[in-house]
Design a protein around this motif. Sequence first.
Motif, PDB file in Angstrom:
ATOM      1  N   ARG A  59       0.849  -1.200   0.000  1.00 43.86           N
ATOM      2  CA  ARG A  59       0.000   0.000   0.000  1.00 43.86           C
ATOM      3  C   ARG A  59       0.880   1.243   0.000  1.00 43.86           C
ATOM      4  NH1 ARG A  59      -5.252   0.776   2.694  1.00 43.86           N
ATOM      5  NH2 ARG A  59      -5.529   2.880   3.556  1.00 43.86           N
ATOM      6  N   ARG A  60       1.933   1.207   0.799  1.00 40.26           N
ATOM      7  CA  ARG A  60       2.846   2.341   0.859  1.00 40.26           C
ATOM      8  C   ARG A  60       3.582   2.525  -0.473  1.00 40.26           C
ATOM      9  NH1 ARG A  60       6.755   3.598   5.888  1.00 40.26           N
ATOM     10  NH2 ARG A  60       4.798   3.009   6.884  1.00 40.26           N
ATOM     11  N   ALA A  61       3.810   1.421  -1.168  1.00 44.05           N
ATOM     12  CA  ALA A  61       4.464   1.509  -2.475  1.00 44.05           C
ATOM     13  C   ALA A  61       3.508   1.969  -3.570  1.00 44.05           C
ATOM     14  CB  ALA A  61       5.045   0.151  -2.846  1.00 44.05           C
ATOM     15  N   GLY A  62       2.220   2.015  -3.259  1.00 39.41           N
ATOM     16  CA  GLY A  62       1.237   2.434  -4.243  1.00 39.41           C
ATOM     17  C   GLY A  62       0.801   1.340  -5.187  1.00 39.41           C
ATOM     18  N   VAL A  63       1.008   0.064  -4.802  1.00 41.67           N
ATOM     19  CA  VAL A  63       0.691  -1.039  -5.707  1.00 41.67           C
ATOM     20  C   VAL A  63      -0.223  -2.088  -5.083  1.00 41.67           C
ATOM     21  CG1 VAL A  63       2.813  -0.748  -7.031  1.00 41.67           C
ATOM     22  CG2 VAL A  63       2.789  -2.313  -5.063  1.00 41.67           C
ATOM     23  N   ALA A  64      -0.817  -1.791  -3.939  1.00 41.11           N
ATOM     24  CA  ALA A  64      -1.643  -2.792  -3.258  1.00 41.11           C
ATOM     25  C   ALA A  64      -2.804  -3.248  -4.135  1.00 41.11           C
ATOM     26  CB  ALA A  64      -2.157  -2.246  -1.928  1.00 41.11           C
ATOM     27  N   ASP A  65      -3.484  -2.312  -4.761  1.00 47.38           N
ATOM     28  CA  ASP A  65      -4.633  -2.679  -5.597  1.00 47.38           C
ATOM     29  C   ASP A  65      -4.197  -3.500  -6.795  1.00 47.38           C
ATOM     30  OD1 ASP A  65      -6.306  -1.368  -3.874  1.00 47.38           O
ATOM     31  OD2 ASP A  65      -6.498   0.439  -5.091  1.00 47.38           O
ATOM     32  N   GLU A  66      -3.035  -3.175  -7.351  1.00 48.71           N
ATOM     33  CA  GLU A  66      -2.539  -3.913  -8.505  1.00 48.71           C
ATOM     34  C   GLU A  66      -2.173  -5.345  -8.112  1.00 48.71           C
ATOM     35  OE1 GLU A  66       0.610  -3.122 -12.181  1.00 48.71           O
ATOM     36  OE2 GLU A  66       0.405  -1.652 -10.573  1.00 48.71           O
ATOM     37  N   VAL A  67      -1.633  -5.517  -6.915  1.00 55.99           N
ATOM     38  CA  VAL A  67      -1.330  -6.862  -6.434  1.00 55.99           C
ATOM     39  C   VAL A  67      -2.625  -7.632  -6.171  1.00 55.99           C
ATOM     40  CG1 VAL A  67      -0.368  -8.175  -4.499  1.00 55.99           C
ATOM     41  CG2 VAL A  67       0.944  -6.298  -5.512  1.00 55.99           C
ATOM     42  N   LEU A  68      -3.598  -6.965  -5.559  1.00 56.04           N
ATOM     43  CA  LEU A  68      -4.880  -7.620  -5.308  1.00 56.04           C
ATOM     44  C   LEU A  68      -5.527  -8.109  -6.596  1.00 56.04           C
ATOM     45  CD1 LEU A  68      -6.525  -5.380  -2.556  1.00 56.04           C
ATOM     46  CD2 LEU A  68      -6.108  -7.839  -2.394  1.00 56.04           C
ATOM     47  N   ALA A  69      -5.312  -7.381  -7.690  1.00 53.28           N
ATOM     48  CA  ALA A  69      -5.896  -7.795  -8.969  1.00 53.28           C
ATOM     49  C   ALA A  69      -5.368  -9.145  -9.419  1.00 53.28           C
ATOM     50  CB  ALA A  69      -5.604  -6.737 -10.034  1.00 53.28           C
ATOM     51  N   GLY A  70      -4.224  -9.549  -8.878  1.00 59.89           N
ATOM     52  CA  GLY A  70      -3.639 -10.823  -9.245  1.00 59.89           C
ATOM     53  C   GLY A  70      -4.348 -12.024  -8.660  1.00 59.89           C
ATOM     54  N   GLU A  71      -5.307 -11.791  -7.770  1.00 54.04           N
ATOM     55  CA  GLU A  71      -6.051 -12.910  -7.207  1.00 54.04           C
ATOM     56  C   GLU A  71      -7.412 -13.069  -7.863  1.00 54.04           C
ATOM     57  OE1 GLU A  71      -6.644 -12.098  -3.025  1.00 54.04           O
ATOM     58  OE2 GLU A  71      -8.431 -10.926  -3.444  1.00 54.04           O
ATOM     59  N   ALA A  72      -7.629 -12.408  -8.988  1.00 54.64           N
ATOM     60  CA  ALA A  72      -8.916 -12.503  -9.676  1.00 54.64           C
ATOM     61  C   ALA A  72      -9.314 -13.959  -9.872  1.00 54.64           C
ATOM     62  CB  ALA A  72      -8.825 -11.792 -11.025  1.00 54.64           C
ATOM     63  N   GLY A  73     -10.556 -14.254  -9.536  1.00 52.48           N
ATOM     64  CA  GLY A  73     -11.046 -15.614  -9.664  1.00 52.48           C
ATOM     65  C   GLY A  73     -10.922 -16.436  -8.412  1.00 52.48           C
TER      66      GLY A  73
END
Length: 512
Positions: A59-73
């Motif tokens: 989250r501090r790196a500004g990529v938490a949402d992008e990482v979360l997108a990797g669990e789609a499905g």
Amino acid sequence: MGDDRRVQVLVVGAGLSGLTAALFLAQQGVSVLGISKHRGTSPHPKATGQTHRTMEVLRRAGVADEVLAGEAGLGGGLVIKVAESLRGRVFHSIVHEDDEWDATLSPERPALASQDHVEPVLLRRARELGAEVLFETELVSLAQDDDGVTARVRSAGDEYAVRADYVIGADGHRGVVRGFAGIGRQGPGELTRHVGVVFDADLTAHIVPDKLTLFYLRNPAFTGAFVATNTARRNVFTIEYDPARESAADYPVQRCVELLRIATDAPDLEPDVLEVTAWEMAAWVSDRFRAGRVFLVGDAAKVTPPTGGLGGNTAIGDGFDLAWKLAEVLKGEAGVGLLDSYEAERRPYAKLVVDGSYANYVQRFAPHLAGPDVPAEVDPMHLTLGYRCRSNAVLIEDTDPSPMEDPADPSARPGFRAPHVVVTHNGREVSTVDLFRTWTLVTLNPDWRAVAAPSLHVPAVTDPTGALSTRYRIGRTGAALVRPDGVIAHHTTNPPASPTALTTTLHTLKSL
């Protein structure tokens, strides 16, 4: 590229730990060069899963949402079992992995992204922030002196020197930095050898389709594991073998397919096998995490069995922890003594991770090894959110030796993570986790602002629910001094004692 290079930090290795270190160093304005002998980031769907704490770092790196997108499905969460096969007898269900996200603990929920998704995200963000990361670039030698480190680097047949103030060894358990630094290692060592099979097949009739499915398999025909990823039809199957009796060469594709059919209870399965590789499961911790100006992070510092899901998380934590400390020193905001806290805090943490994962390995893979010499299991939530840092960068005044506490009942004592509390700041609700980008004083007493140095962040917050006063145990008069990593460094329930006491405390913690 024949000219010699000069950077503040050279990072050797571009996996989870190395990319995290490069990202956070660049975010803080440090010149950093990352190199990796590999062609690119990892293509393998391993190191799946991110803890609350890891997601706070991302989250501090500004990529938490992008990482979360990797669990789609994988909206259904996890299924983790010890069983004979996917539909066979179940010996044990790993129930704690299925606990629902407790929103009172963190502003971020755990994620289920795999390494092949996370590393490209970290790489893109690191480069975006100004880090240079080069692949197919190999470290040839390393020598340090009182003023810095000189590395010889080879790329496309061209060899050149890189001069750096510090070097981070993030080159994994087979990396060369640890050897160049003269650092040994200890622990159980190699536990077992595995053949890993990456394959595509439609197994929706055999597994729950919206969950990350992990089975530790103890079958009369083999011991191994099965993982279903969230990539359509993509799965991973591992088979344990005894190197004293056979080798990976004894597992051609057809034999792997035959065992896979037993594992999946699908005798007619015709998988598309993409890759068969050999790997070892091991457990060890480096004797030191630092030799002068050279530091170890991730699997270069420790190797843990995957039975616990904390290897990748610990790697990210190592990179983040070392980056903020190096940045403070390189920017002249802290003394070099602050760097002593890296090993003091991260090595005991790594030992807990390895011990707990080894205990899981014995329970899930090798019950015949059970005995009094096997370490106790470790509660993953207590470890990831309730671990206590002990070093010269925290001022601990109590005598409690416990390495962890229950994060659901935080004590707010120095060394522990500052609890997540929703407060009002600048007219909007925020998590306290988002306030800790630098050294921060958490208080509801305006008298503390008058004695705070200009470099100390003292956010004006209101506590509408009383949770800040309660969970931080500061009342209306006290204060908690929180480090840039969100760890409480000093705590008091009293009002300021003198105009200079806080500054003196801060200088002590920063080794100034």
